[in-house]
Design a protein around this motif. Structure first.
Motif, short mmCIF file in Angstrom:
data_model
loop_
_atom_site.label_atom_id
_atom_site.label_comp_id
_atom_site.label_asym_id
_atom_site.label_seq_id
_atom_site.Cartn_x
_atom_site.Cartn_y
_atom_site.Cartn_z
N GLY A 1 0.83 -1.35 0.27
CA GLY A 1 0.13 0.15 -0.12
C GLY A 1 0.82 1.28 0.08
N VAL A 2 0.04 2.41 0.20
CA VAL A 2 0.75 3.74 0.22
C VAL A 2 0.20 4.48 1.61
CG1 VAL A 2 1.05 3.73 -2.39
CG2 VAL A 2 -0.87 4.55 -1.46
N HIS A 3 0.93 5.49 1.75
CA HIS A 3 0.41 6.29 2.84
C HIS A 3 0.55 7.78 2.46
CE1 HIS A 3 4.79 6.89 3.25
NE2 HIS A 3 4.59 7.87 3.64
N CYS A 4 -0.26 8.55 3.02
CA CYS A 4 -0.33 10.17 2.76
C CYS A 4 -0.53 10.84 4.03
CB CYS A 4 -1.18 10.44 1.65
SG CYS A 4 -0.90 12.24 1.29
N ASP B 1 4.46 14.03 3.95
CA ASP B 1 5.10 12.39 3.93
C ASP B 1 4.10 11.59 3.22
OD1 ASP B 1 6.54 10.12 3.89
OD2 ASP B 1 7.37 10.74 6.07
N CYS B 2 4.15 11.63 1.93
CA CYS B 2 2.99 11.28 0.94
C CYS B 2 3.48 10.61 -0.48
CB CYS B 2 1.92 12.36 0.74
SG CYS B 2 0.41 11.94 0.01
N GLU B 3 2.89 9.53 -0.63
CA GLU B 3 2.84 8.85 -2.02
C GLU B 3 1.65 9.12 -2.92
OE1 GLU B 3 4.10 8.01 -5.34
OE2 GLU B 3 5.83 7.73 -3.96
N GLU B 4 1.56 9.95 -3.89
CA GLU B 4 0.55 9.97 -4.37
C GLU B 4 0.20 9.03 -5.58
OE1 GLU B 4 0.34 14.03 -6.10
OE2 GLU B 4 0.53 14.88 -3.90
N ASP B 5 1.13 8.36 -6.10
CA ASP B 5 1.01 7.25 -7.10
C ASP B 5 0.94 5.94 -6.28
OD1 ASP B 5 1.45 5.43 -9.04
OD2 ASP B 5 3.19 6.25 -9.67
N THR B 6 -0.39 5.34 -6.63
CA THR B 6 -0.64 4.28 -5.60
C THR B 6 -0.03 2.99 -6.19
OG1 THR B 6 -2.71 3.92 -6.96
CG2 THR B 6 -2.97 5.28 -4.82
N THR B 7 0.64 3.08 -7.44
CA THR B 7 1.44 1.80 -8.10
C THR B 7 2.84 1.72 -7.49
OG1 THR B 7 2.29 3.28 -9.81
CG2 THR B 7 -0.08 2.17 -10.18
N LYS B 8 3.06 2.80 -6.88
CA LYS B 8 4.64 2.66 -5.89
C LYS B 8 4.35 2.55 -4.49
CE LYS B 8 6.73 6.00 -9.26
NZ LYS B 8 7.40 7.18 -9.31
N LEU C 1 4.40 -4.67 9.23
CA LEU C 1 4.87 -4.36 8.00
C LEU C 1 6.12 -3.38 8.20
CD1 LEU C 1 3.92 -1.17 8.22
CD2 LEU C 1 1.66 -2.26 7.84
N SER C 2 6.69 -3.11 6.89
CA SER C 2 7.70 -2.09 7.02
C SER C 2 7.27 -1.16 5.78
CB SER C 2 9.04 -3.01 6.30
OG SER C 2 8.64 -3.37 4.87
N PHE C 3 7.78 0.05 6.34
CA PHE C 3 7.26 1.34 5.37
C PHE C 3 8.50 2.26 5.20
CE2 PHE C 3 7.08 2.45 9.83
CZ PHE C 3 7.52 3.83 9.95
N THR C 4 8.30 2.86 4.27
CA THR C 4 9.62 3.80 3.64
C THR C 4 8.89 5.23 3.78
OG1 THR C 4 10.45 2.39 2.19
CG2 THR C 4 11.12 4.43 1.89
N SER C 5 9.61 6.24 4.41
CA SER C 5 8.99 7.41 4.35
C SER C 5 9.36 8.23 2.82
CB SER C 5 9.68 8.30 5.51
OG SER C 5 9.65 9.70 5.22
N THR C 6 8.54 8.81 2.35
CA THR C 6 8.84 9.68 1.20
C THR C 6 9.49 10.90 1.44
OG1 THR C 6 6.50 10.68 1.26
CG2 THR C 6 6.45 8.50 -0.08
#
Length: 133
Positions: free
Chosen positions: A53-56, A66-73, A87-92
């Motif tokens: 998934g993505v976060h915003c 701190d947001c990923e707008e492209d849901t394919t990434k 889970l693991s996550f990456t800060s944008t």
């Protein structure tokens, strides 16, 4: 008698599989929290027990994002374990990686808790209760 035992075992197996599949499906979707200064959203997709998934996260009246707008990434990868996700996550913002746990409170509520903070600057909340949109 033997047929009855086989039938009973099959019924138990189907019931357990159905319960497990239902619990895993409950994480899919958009989860959100906000107040007057901040907004947090997670969008989870799920295949089996795998989550991506993505976060915003927009905080301090939009001063930090701190947001990923492209849901394919995907910025989030994890594994469902019953009613929780590891889970693991990456800060944008800083591209630093962290770890979190998500617990399902009910079908429309989850609890996000960072278990290992990223080493860099990030604007993802350490703890938040989110509702399904």
């Amino acid at each position: 008698m033997k047929k009855l035992i086989v039938y009973f075992v099959n019924v138990v197996f189907v019931c357990l599989f159905s319960i497990n599949a239902t619990a895993q499906q409950s994480f899919k979707g958009t989860w959100h929290w906000e107040n007057s200064e901040s907004s947090v959203s997670f969008i989870f997709s799920q295949t089996g027990n795998k989550i991506s998934g993505v976060h915003c996260c927009v905080v301090d009246n939009g001063n930090h994002i701190d947001c990923e707008e492209d849901t394919t990434k995907p910025t989030i990868q994890g594994t469902v374990d019953g009613t929780s996700i590891n889970l693991s996550f990456t800060s944008t913002f800083s591209l630093a990686k962290g770890k979190a746990a998500v617990k399902r409170i009910d079908n429309n509520t989850i609890e996000w808790t960072i278990t290992k903070a990223p080493s860099g600057i990030f604007y993802i909340p350490k703890h938040v209760i989110l509702k399904r949109e």
